[in-house]
Design a protein around this motif. Structure first.
Motif, PDB file in Angstrom:
ATOM      1  N   ARG A  25      10.921  26.229  -0.391  1.00 21.51           N
ATOM      2  CA  ARG A  25       9.667  26.455   0.318  1.00 21.51           C
ATOM      3  C   ARG A  25       8.901  25.206   0.677  1.00 21.51           C
ATOM      4  NH1 ARG A  25       7.851  31.170  -0.651  1.00 21.51           N
ATOM      5  NH2 ARG A  25       9.234  31.607  -2.226  1.00 21.51           N
ATOM      6  N   VAL A  26       9.190  24.038  -0.272  1.00 17.75           N
ATOM      7  CA  VAL A  26       8.420  23.020  -0.130  1.00 17.75           C
ATOM      8  C   VAL A  26       8.750  22.220   1.365  1.00 17.75           C
ATOM      9  CG1 VAL A  26       8.032  20.539  -0.943  1.00 17.75           C
ATOM     10  CG2 VAL A  26       8.124  22.446  -2.676  1.00 17.75           C
ATOM     11  N   LEU A  27       9.978  22.447   1.699  1.00 13.66           N
ATOM     12  CA  LEU A  27      10.364  21.895   2.884  1.00 13.66           C
ATOM     13  C   LEU A  27       9.750  22.305   4.160  1.00 13.66           C
ATOM     14  CD1 LEU A  27      14.247  21.935   3.116  1.00 13.66           C
ATOM     15  CD2 LEU A  27      12.743  19.951   3.184  1.00 13.66           C
ATOM     16  N   PHE A  28       9.138  23.353   3.932  1.00 15.89           N
ATOM     17  CA  PHE A  28       8.578  23.980   5.312  1.00 15.89           C
ATOM     18  C   PHE A  28       6.940  23.499   4.966  1.00 15.89           C
ATOM     19  CE2 PHE A  28      12.411  26.493   5.126  1.00 15.89           C
ATOM     20  CZ  PHE A  28      12.738  26.560   6.323  1.00 15.89           C
ATOM     21  N   GLY A  29       6.443  23.066   3.971  1.00 11.29           N
ATOM     22  CA  GLY A  29       5.073  22.819   3.971  1.00 11.29           C
ATOM     23  C   GLY A  29       4.626  21.581   4.611  1.00 11.29           C
ATOM     24  N   PRO A  30       3.654  21.002   4.090  1.00 10.94           N
ATOM     25  CA  PRO A  30       2.934  19.803   5.036  1.00 10.94           C
ATOM     26  C   PRO A  30       4.023  18.626   4.504  1.00 10.94           C
ATOM     27  CG  PRO A  30       1.517  20.531   3.150  1.00 10.94           C
ATOM     28  CD  PRO A  30       2.630  21.512   3.279  1.00 10.94           C
ATOM     29  N   PRO A  31       4.177  17.782   5.310  1.00 10.19           N
ATOM     30  CA  PRO A  31       4.952  16.527   5.425  1.00 10.19           C
ATOM     31  C   PRO A  31       4.195  15.559   4.364  1.00 10.19           C
ATOM     32  CG  PRO A  31       3.646  16.562   7.532  1.00 10.19           C
ATOM     33  CD  PRO A  31       3.667  17.687   7.073  1.00 10.19           C
ATOM     34  N   GLY A  32       5.056  14.776   3.867  1.00 13.01           N
ATOM     35  CA  GLY A  32       4.365  13.676   2.663  1.00 13.01           C
ATOM     36  C   GLY A  32       4.332  14.243   1.295  1.00 13.01           C
ATOM     37  N   ARG A  33       5.110  15.434   0.841  1.00 12.98           N
ATOM     38  CA  ARG A  33       5.613  15.791  -0.236  1.00 12.98           C
ATOM     39  C   ARG A  33       6.903  15.622  -0.590  1.00 12.98           C
ATOM     40  NH1 ARG A  33       1.159  20.549  -0.437  1.00 12.98           N
ATOM     41  NH2 ARG A  33       2.809  22.164  -0.466  1.00 12.98           N
ATOM     42  N   ALA A  34       7.293  15.776  -1.924  1.00 11.25           N
ATOM     43  CA  ALA A  34       8.595  15.512  -2.519  1.00 11.25           C
ATOM     44  C   ALA A  34       9.249  17.037  -2.585  1.00 11.25           C
ATOM     45  CB  ALA A  34       8.466  14.778  -3.736  1.00 11.25           C
ATOM     46  N   MET A  46       0.650  -1.220  -0.097  1.00  3.80           N
ATOM     47  CA  MET A  46      -0.049   0.088   0.085  1.00  3.80           C
ATOM     48  C   MET A  46       0.887   1.297   0.299  1.00  3.80           C
ATOM     49  SD  MET A  46      -1.332   0.324   3.877  1.00  3.80           S
ATOM     50  CE  MET A  46      -0.367   1.403   4.909  1.00  3.80           C
ATOM     51  N   ILE A  47       0.258   2.204  -0.387  1.00  6.00           N
ATOM     52  CA  ILE A  47       1.088   3.672  -0.531  1.00  6.00           C
ATOM     53  C   ILE A  47       1.109   4.201   1.014  1.00  6.00           C
ATOM     54  CG2 ILE A  47       0.912   6.243  -1.063  1.00  6.00           C
ATOM     55  CD1 ILE A  47      -0.450   5.291  -3.704  1.00  6.00           C
ATOM     56  N   LEU A  48       2.337   4.399   1.397  1.00  2.00           N
ATOM     57  CA  LEU A  48       2.589   5.047   2.857  1.00  2.00           C
ATOM     58  C   LEU A  48       1.430   6.298   3.037  1.00  2.00           C
ATOM     59  CD1 LEU A  48       6.285   5.024   3.050  1.00  2.00           C
ATOM     60  CD2 LEU A  48       4.411   3.743   4.230  1.00  2.00           C
ATOM     61  N   PRO A  49       0.535   6.317   4.056  1.00  4.48           N
ATOM     62  CA  PRO A  49      -0.240   7.332   4.355  1.00  4.48           C
ATOM     63  C   PRO A  49       0.470   8.627   4.782  1.00  4.48           C
ATOM     64  CG  PRO A  49      -0.362   5.925   6.192  1.00  4.48           C
ATOM     65  CD  PRO A  49       0.744   5.484   5.189  1.00  4.48           C
ATOM     66  N   ASN A  70       8.703  18.697  -8.006  1.00  7.06           N
ATOM     67  CA  ASN A  70       9.010  19.267  -6.657  1.00  7.06           C
ATOM     68  C   ASN A  70       7.828  19.787  -6.167  1.00  7.06           C
ATOM     69  OD1 ASN A  70      10.678  20.521  -4.573  1.00  7.06           O
ATOM     70  ND2 ASN A  70      10.307  22.314  -5.578  1.00  7.06           N
ATOM     71  N   GLY A  71       7.500  19.291  -4.768  1.00  7.38           N
ATOM     72  CA  GLY A  71       5.955  19.685  -4.314  1.00  7.38           C
ATOM     73  C   GLY A  71       5.001  18.493  -4.387  1.00  7.38           C
ATOM     74  N   LEU A  72       5.074  17.503  -5.233  1.00  4.93           N
ATOM     75  CA  LEU A  72       4.223  16.584  -5.495  1.00  4.93           C
ATOM     76  C   LEU A  72       3.965  15.858  -4.138  1.00  4.93           C
ATOM     77  CD1 LEU A  72       4.918  14.965  -8.976  1.00  4.93           C
ATOM     78  CD2 LEU A  72       3.499  16.835  -8.460  1.00  4.93           C
ATOM     79  N   SER A  73       2.596  15.608  -4.171  1.00  6.91           N
ATOM     80  CA  SER A  73       2.162  14.729  -2.847  1.00  6.91           C
ATOM     81  C   SER A  73       3.018  13.473  -2.827  1.00  6.91           C
ATOM     82  CB  SER A  73       0.733  14.861  -2.657  1.00  6.91           C
ATOM     83  OG  SER A  73       0.170  13.755  -1.796  1.00  6.91           O
ATOM     84  N   LEU A  74       3.402  12.701  -2.148  1.00  3.56           N
ATOM     85  CA  LEU A  74       3.893  11.266  -2.147  1.00  3.56           C
ATOM     86  C   LEU A  74       2.664  10.249  -1.854  1.00  3.56           C
ATOM     87  CD1 LEU A  74       7.385  11.570  -0.602  1.00  3.56           C
ATOM     88  CD2 LEU A  74       6.880  11.215  -3.095  1.00  3.56           C
ATOM     89  N   THR A  75       1.522  10.835  -1.272  1.00  8.32           N
ATOM     90  CA  THR A  75       0.196   9.997  -1.150  1.00  8.32           C
ATOM     91  C   THR A  75      -0.675  10.147  -2.100  1.00  8.32           C
ATOM     92  OG1 THR A  75      -0.654  11.593   0.139  1.00  8.32           O
ATOM     93  CG2 THR A  75       0.731  10.379   1.297  1.00  8.32           C
ATOM     94  N   ASP A  76      -0.404  11.051  -3.296  1.00  9.75           N
ATOM     95  CA  ASP A  76      -1.695  11.194  -4.257  1.00  9.75           C
ATOM     96  C   ASP A  76      -1.047  11.986  -5.484  1.00  9.75           C
ATOM     97  OD1 ASP A  76      -3.918  11.519  -5.400  1.00  9.75           O
ATOM     98  OD2 ASP A  76      -4.667  13.636  -4.353  1.00  9.75           O
ATOM     99  N   SER A  77      -0.049  11.248  -6.173  1.00 12.08           N
ATOM    100  CA  SER A  77       0.544  11.702  -7.393  1.00 12.08           C
ATOM    101  C   SER A  77       1.258  10.558  -8.156  1.00 12.08           C
ATOM    102  CB  SER A  77       1.567  12.825  -6.980  1.00 12.08           C
ATOM    103  OG  SER A  77       2.696  12.371  -6.760  1.00 12.08           O
ATOM    104  N   PRO A  78       1.711  10.965  -9.326  1.00  9.05           N
ATOM    105  CA  PRO A  78       2.442   9.553  -9.835  1.00  9.05           C
ATOM    106  C   PRO A  78       3.889   9.246  -9.191  1.00  9.05           C
ATOM    107  CG  PRO A  78       1.945  11.395 -11.492  1.00  9.05           C
ATOM    108  CD  PRO A  78       1.650  12.105 -10.086  1.00  9.05           C
TER     109      PRO A  78
END
Length: 196
Positions: A61-70, A1-4, A139-147
């Motif tokens: 910038r992406v580093l300071f955003g929500p966790p679970g992104r690339a 499964m995809i990590l949540p 950069n910035g893609l969600s690792l829970t909901d993207s390719p």
DNA sequence: GTACTGATTTTCT
DNA sequence: GAAAATCAGTACC
């Protein structure tokens, strides 16, 4: 499964350790490429080697955003490296993926890397982004909901990790500051790590 | 096998 | 203007 998303919200050191053995997956029209994470490094709050040290800029910038992104960055004029943002939002913490064991789409990886030597495909942070075709576009893609996704270690049935893998924790490489912090993790004895 | 060097460009000082 | 979370090629044991 995809990590949540909750996986990435745990503390960064635990996330780094738990990411070993998981699968980085990139789905594209050209084909899907998959590698098992065998080496990574944590970059944390108040860490002089972290890109987030010194506060928000256009680049980080992406580093300071929500966790679970690339978080993808461009380095030395020609390479990209990929991180998973982890920990509490706003702290600027992430795990740099440093090496993969090729698991699927190996033909594509060989073509992109211009070699058929298995250990040369993904054994470094700049190599694995070439092999999986990860670029600044990601950069910035969600690792829970993207390719671009990360799957749990037991989710790819035909590729079982060897039992008894041991995790080594040691100092990071390729940096000039905070070189004494033991924030690098890898699977002991694995052929595909970037450097012993 | 290890050691050194050049490539190449964005980013921040 | 210098440094950077790198890699491949070359030289030399």
């Amino acid at each position: 499964m995809i990590l949540p998303r909750t996986f990435y919200e745990q503390d960064t050191l635990s996330a780094a350790r738990d990411l070993l053995g998981c699968f980085l997956v990139h789905r594209e029209e050209e084909g899907t490429t998959i590698g098992r994470i065998v080496e990574n490094e944590a970059y944390v709050e108040n860490d002089q080697a972290a890109h987030s040290y010194g506060g928000v800029t256009d680049r980080n910038r992406v580093l300071f955003g929500p966790p679970g992104r690339a978080y993808v960055f461009f380095i030395y004029g020609l390479y990209c490296c990929v991180n998973a943002v982890t920990g509490r939002e706003g702290k600027g913490e992430a795990v740099l993926i440093r090496a993969l064991e090729p698991a699927d789409g190996i033909g594509l990886m060989e073509a992109r890397r211009k070699t058929d030597k298995l250990t040369a495909l993904c054994s470094g942070p700049g190599k694995l982004t070439q092999a999986l075709h990860i670029t600044m576009e990601d950069n910035g893609l969600s690792l829970t909901d993207s390719p671009l996704q990360i799957w749990s270690a037991d989710s790819i049935a035909r590729y079982q990790p060897p039992p008894g893998d041991q995790v080594v924790q040691t100092t990071r490489i390729g940096i000039s500051k905070s070189t004494d912090l033991p924030l690098r993790f890898y699977i002991r004895g694995n052929r595909f790590i970037s450097k012993k």
